[in-house]
Scaffold this motif. Structure first.
Motif, PDB file in Angstrom:
ATOM      1  N   GLY A  13       0.857  -1.177   0.000  1.00  0.00           N
ATOM      2  CA  GLY A  13       0.000   0.000   0.000  1.00  0.00           C
ATOM      3  C   GLY A  13       0.889   1.222   0.000  1.00  0.00           C
ATOM      4  N   TYR A  14       0.387   2.317   0.570  1.00  0.00           N
ATOM      5  CA  TYR A  14       1.097   3.593   0.538  1.00  0.00           C
ATOM      6  C   TYR A  14       1.227   4.126   1.962  1.00  0.00           C
ATOM      7  N   LEU A  15       2.459   4.302   2.399  1.00  0.00           N
ATOM      8  CA  LEU A  15       2.726   4.783   3.753  1.00  0.00           C
ATOM      9  C   LEU A  15       2.214   6.203   3.910  1.00  0.00           C
ATOM     10  N   ASN A  16       1.259   6.375   4.840  1.00  0.00           N
ATOM     11  CA  ASN A  16       0.633   7.676   5.040  1.00  0.00           C
ATOM     12  C   ASN A  16       0.714   8.111   6.499  1.00  0.00           C
ATOM     13  N   GLY A  17       1.555   7.416   7.282  1.00  0.00           N
ATOM     14  CA  GLY A  17       1.707   7.751   8.692  1.00  0.00           C
ATOM     15  C   GLY A  17       2.393   6.619   9.431  1.00  0.00           C
ATOM     16  N   VAL A  18       2.801   6.890  10.678  1.00  0.00           N
ATOM     17  CA  VAL A  18       3.354   5.866  11.569  1.00  0.00           C
ATOM     18  C   VAL A  18       2.736   6.068  12.949  1.00  0.00           C
ATOM     19  N   VAL A  19       2.496   4.978  13.650  1.00  0.00           N
ATOM     20  CA  VAL A  19       1.862   5.070  14.965  1.00  0.00           C
ATOM     21  C   VAL A  19       2.748   5.872  15.906  1.00  0.00           C
ATOM     22  N   SER A  20       2.167   6.910  16.495  1.00  0.00           N
ATOM     23  CA  SER A  20       2.900   7.796  17.389  1.00  0.00           C
ATOM     24  C   SER A  20       2.441   7.635  18.841  1.00  0.00           C
ATOM     25  N   LEU A  21       1.164   7.941  19.110  1.00  0.00           N
ATOM     26  CA  LEU A  21       0.621   7.879  20.470  1.00  0.00           C
ATOM     27  C   LEU A  21      -0.510   6.864  20.546  1.00  0.00           C
ATOM     28  N   THR A  22      -0.665   6.271  21.703  1.00  0.00           N
ATOM     29  CA  THR A  22      -1.739   5.324  21.978  1.00  0.00           C
ATOM     30  C   THR A  22      -2.706   5.996  22.945  1.00  0.00           C
ATOM     31  N   LEU A  23      -3.969   6.144  22.552  1.00  0.00           N
ATOM     32  CA  LEU A  23      -4.907   6.967  23.306  1.00  0.00           C
ATOM     33  C   LEU A  23      -6.017   6.164  23.972  1.00  0.00           C
ATOM     34  N   ASP A  24      -6.345   6.579  25.175  1.00  0.00           N
ATOM     35  CA  ASP A  24      -7.594   6.175  25.825  1.00  0.00           C
ATOM     36  C   ASP A  24      -8.476   7.416  25.776  1.00  0.00           C
ATOM     37  N   SER A  25      -9.232   7.564  24.681  1.00  0.00           N
ATOM     38  CA  SER A  25      -9.921   8.832  24.426  1.00  0.00           C
ATOM     39  C   SER A  25     -11.124   9.063  25.333  1.00  0.00           C
ATOM     40  N   ASP A  26     -11.768   7.980  25.826  1.00  0.00           N
ATOM     41  CA  ASP A  26     -12.922   8.174  26.707  1.00  0.00           C
ATOM     42  C   ASP A  26     -12.584   7.875  28.167  1.00  0.00           C
ATOM     43  N   LYS A  27     -11.298   7.641  28.450  1.00  0.00           N
ATOM     44  CA  LYS A  27     -10.793   7.454  29.813  1.00  0.00           C
ATOM     45  C   LYS A  27     -11.539   6.345  30.561  1.00  0.00           C
ATOM     46  N   ASN A  28     -11.737   5.232  29.869  1.00  0.00           N
ATOM     47  CA  ASN A  28     -12.399   4.082  30.507  1.00  0.00           C
ATOM     48  C   ASN A  28     -11.424   2.952  30.795  1.00  0.00           C
ATOM     49  N   GLY A  29     -10.114   3.249  30.707  1.00  0.00           N
ATOM     50  CA  GLY A  29      -9.108   2.242  30.991  1.00  0.00           C
ATOM     51  C   GLY A  29      -8.776   1.344  29.819  1.00  0.00           C
ATOM     52  N   ARG A  30      -9.286   1.682  28.611  1.00  0.00           N
ATOM     53  CA  ARG A  30      -9.030   0.880  27.419  1.00  0.00           C
ATOM     54  C   ARG A  30      -8.496   1.782  26.308  1.00  0.00           C
ATOM     55  N   TYR A  31      -7.375   1.390  25.718  1.00  0.00           N
ATOM     56  CA  TYR A  31      -6.881   2.128  24.568  1.00  0.00           C
ATOM     57  C   TYR A  31      -7.841   1.941  23.403  1.00  0.00           C
ATOM     58  N   ASP A  32      -8.171   3.030  22.730  1.00  0.00           N
ATOM     59  CA  ASP A  32      -9.171   2.935  21.666  1.00  0.00           C
ATOM     60  C   ASP A  32      -8.780   3.662  20.386  1.00  0.00           C
ATOM     61  N   ARG A  33      -7.631   4.339  20.383  1.00  0.00           N
ATOM     62  CA  ARG A  33      -7.185   5.036  19.180  1.00  0.00           C
ATOM     63  C   ARG A  33      -5.666   5.073  19.131  1.00  0.00           C
ATOM     64  N   VAL A  34      -5.141   5.069  17.905  1.00  0.00           N
ATOM     65  CA  VAL A  34      -3.723   5.332  17.694  1.00  0.00           C
ATOM     66  C   VAL A  34      -3.606   6.532  16.773  1.00  0.00           C
ATOM     67  N   THR A  35      -2.560   7.310  16.978  1.00  0.00           N
ATOM     68  CA  THR A  35      -2.383   8.542  16.205  1.00  0.00           C
ATOM     69  C   THR A  35      -1.153   8.447  15.318  1.00  0.00           C
ATOM     70  N   THR A  36      -1.109   9.368  14.354  1.00  0.00           N
ATOM     71  CA  THR A  36       0.057   9.510  13.487  1.00  0.00           C
ATOM     72  C   THR A  36       0.282  10.985  13.182  1.00  0.00           C
ATOM     73  N   PRO A  37       1.531  11.404  13.007  1.00  0.00           N
ATOM     74  CA  PRO A  37       1.760  12.739  12.462  1.00  0.00           C
ATOM     75  C   PRO A  37       1.162  12.811  11.055  1.00  0.00           C
ATOM     76  N   TYR A  38       0.722  13.995  10.662  1.00  0.00           N
ATOM     77  CA  TYR A  38       0.213  14.185   9.299  1.00  0.00           C
ATOM     78  C   TYR A  38       1.396  14.259   8.345  1.00  0.00           C
ATOM     79  N   PHE A  39       1.394  13.417   7.322  1.00  0.00           N
ATOM     80  CA  PHE A  39       2.470  13.413   6.331  1.00  0.00           C
ATOM     81  C   PHE A  39       2.198  14.490   5.282  1.00  0.00           C
ATOM     82  N   ASN A  40       3.014  15.538   5.318  1.00  0.00           N
ATOM     83  CA  ASN A  40       2.861  16.631   4.356  1.00  0.00           C
ATOM     84  C   ASN A  40       4.124  16.762   3.514  1.00  0.00           C
TER      85      ASN A  40
END
Length: 526
Positions: A479-506
């Motif tokens: 495929g096409y590299l459009n990011g790399v995993v940066s941070l691991t988020l618990d966005s609703d603070k329920n003790g479970r990771y639910d999102r991963v982030t990437t810097p925006y590739f510009n």
């Protein structure tokens, strides 16, 4: 820590000889030169030793890097669209048909993805995820910058290697030692996770082809990776070895941990009582065992086991101690470590002014036996071979930048850490994947992350550095590299990771990638 205002990125003018359609090949760009931070990870002369360092046991025991990858942050609805700094562009991938990293939930896993291993500033063995990416000399790995560069010491990590297709301690396509790292100036200087990406040029792969047992002189003169193993032998074998090789040979001995057992009173106990109490006699010693007051008072006198040990007990009354000693013994008594009595004297105002203890002991006869253990050391050298270029062996993902948010992507990696609630669904030894639509990630001020993207994903730490792949084809595993995993988020603070982030590739990301994609790492010494 350096502090600076976020730069304002405006769309740049100028022609871009590429189409926004995935699959086109970029040939030139009028975008400005990036703010590049580049440096050396290892020299070619050290590559073999570094590859040899990462034995299967070390690969399995290394710990995932979590100190800069986990965050609890509230997800904001209706996040703003991240602005591109120019037209979108792409670089096509290179595949390696016929090779497989296995399947997961009916998806063919990319053989380009694997683990990066390194030593942190304390010498601890760590790892993240990463991927091979297309480059001129087929020698490029993309991962997170925090998996390559230590912003606390302002130095890159040491012993950096990439193992594509890693599976349970195995390196099916070889071990690739990092030669050069390339990241953004703002990550290095400002610790800004909007630039948490790195492109690492690697040497040709090194593959273990066998192990050879050698003599001591051959072992000492060997320049590659080598190791020893100790085999326990009998006393007779040890003595024969010493006769043949002498004290400096591969035969040696050591004392095992002492075996202490309770025995009855020796016949000469009364005659040598002081010697038995002080240092012991013939491996036998008279020891004191603390007991409670009632046990002590019920014990008989004499020299047998469980008789009163008057010289160590406070038969004549309590013993004065300091307040600090008293407070520690109160704690020890609560933990069952102190069995005696404690007393504090108070003045007319109820304030403690003196502190006392009373302890009781009985006798216990013990015998200590020390056994000699005998060993023979075997010496081995690891036989290694040049496995060739990374891209020739596993291919390389394409690269794309300035893509709109809201597109569906796959992300791959090796999650390992437990969720914040303690649940641990991943081992870290097998590759996993997520699929989702990119959207604006919440701002994370402690990492200066304001313009990252995120997808819904239950990955835990360990996936850091793994690729975001746009238009991933399961049949081709590219495929096409459009990011790399940066941070691991618990966005609703329920003790479970639910999102991963990437810097925006510009366009700046592309500029750093383009620079790295044209670097040659040279051949390994023969």
């Amino acid at each position: 820590m350096n502090v600076r205002a976020k730069r304002l990125v405006l769309p740049l003018g100028g022609a871009l000889v590429a189409t926004s359609m995935i699959g086109a090949t970029l040939t030139t760009s009028a975008q400005a030169d990036p703010d590049l931070k580049t440096g050396t990870l290892a020299e070619s002369g050290n590559a073999t030793a570094i590859a040899g360092y990462w034995t299967p046991s070390r690969l399995k025991s290394a710990k995932t890097y979590v100190s800069e990858s986990t965050v609890s942050a509230k997800l904001k609805s209706g996040g703003s669209q991240i602005a591109a700094d120019g037209r979108p562009g792409v670089v096509a991938p290179i595949g390696e048909p016929g090779k497989s990293a296995g399947k997961s939930k009916n998806l063919n896993l990319p053989i380009t993805v694997g683990k990066v291993f390194f030593l942190d500033d304390k010498g601890q063995e760590r790892w993240c995820s990463g991927t091979s990416v297309q480059s001129k000399y087929r020698n490029l790995v993309a991962t997170a910058a925090h998996c390559v560069y230590d912003t606390d010491t302002n130095k890159p990590y040491s012993n950096f290697v990439f193992i594509p297709g890693y599976y349970k301690g195995k390196a099916p396509w070889g071990v690739y030692v990092g030669s050069k790292f390339n990241t953004h100036y703002d990550f290095d200087v400002y610790e800004d996770y909007d630039y948490d990406y790195a492109f690492v040029n690697v040497f040709n792969g090194i593959k273990q082809t066998g192990v050879k047992e050698v003599t001591v002189p051959e072992y000492e003169s060997a320049k590659g990776f080598k190791y020893t193993e100790d085999k326990e032998i009998s006393q007779k074998e040890y003595e024969a070895g010493i006769d043949r090789y002498g004290e400096k040979g591969p035969y040696w001995k050591k004392s095992a941990d002492p075996d202490v057992s309770t025995i009855g009173k020796p016949d000469d106990a009364a005659q040598y009582i002081e010697e038995y109490v002080k240092d012991g006699r013939g491996g036998v010693k008279l020891t004191a065992v603390e007991v409670g007051e009632s046990t002590y008072k019920a014990a008989p006198t004499g020299l047998d086991n469980n008789t009163k040990f008057e010289r160590f007990s406070d038969d004549k009354g309590k013993v004065a101690i300091s307040q600090q000693q008293y407070q520690q013994l109160v704690k020890d008594k609560g933990d069952g470590k102190f069995l005696g009595k404690l007393e504090a004297t108070k003045d007319v105002n109820g304030n403690e002014i003196a502190w006392y203890k009373t302890q009781y002991f009985v006798k216990k006869w013990v015998k200590t036996t020390v056994k000699e253990l005998y060993f023979y050391t075997k010496f081995y050298v690891v036989l290694l071979a040049d496995a060739g270029r990374l891209g020739d062996n596993v291919g390389g993902q394409g690269f794309t930048w300035n893509q709109k948010s809201g597109k569906k992507v796959f992300t791959f990696g090796y999650p390992a850490f437990a969720h914040l609630d303690g649940d641990k669904p991943y081992s870290g030894h097998t590759m996993k994947w997520c699929y989702g639509k990119t959207g604006a990630a919440p701002a994370v001020p402690q990492y200066k992350a304001e313009d990252q993207q995120a997808i819904k994903c239950a990955f835990t730490p360990g996936a850091s550095g793994g690729p975001f792949l746009l238009q991933y084809k399961s049949s081709k595993r590219t495929g096409y590299l459009n990011g790399v995993v940066s941070l691991t988020l618990d966005s609703d603070k329920n003790g479970r990771y639910d999102r991963v982030t990437t810097p925006y590739f510009n366009g700046e990301t592309y500029g750093i990638y383009k620079y790295a994609a044209n670097l040659w790492t040279g051949k390994l010494p023969a």
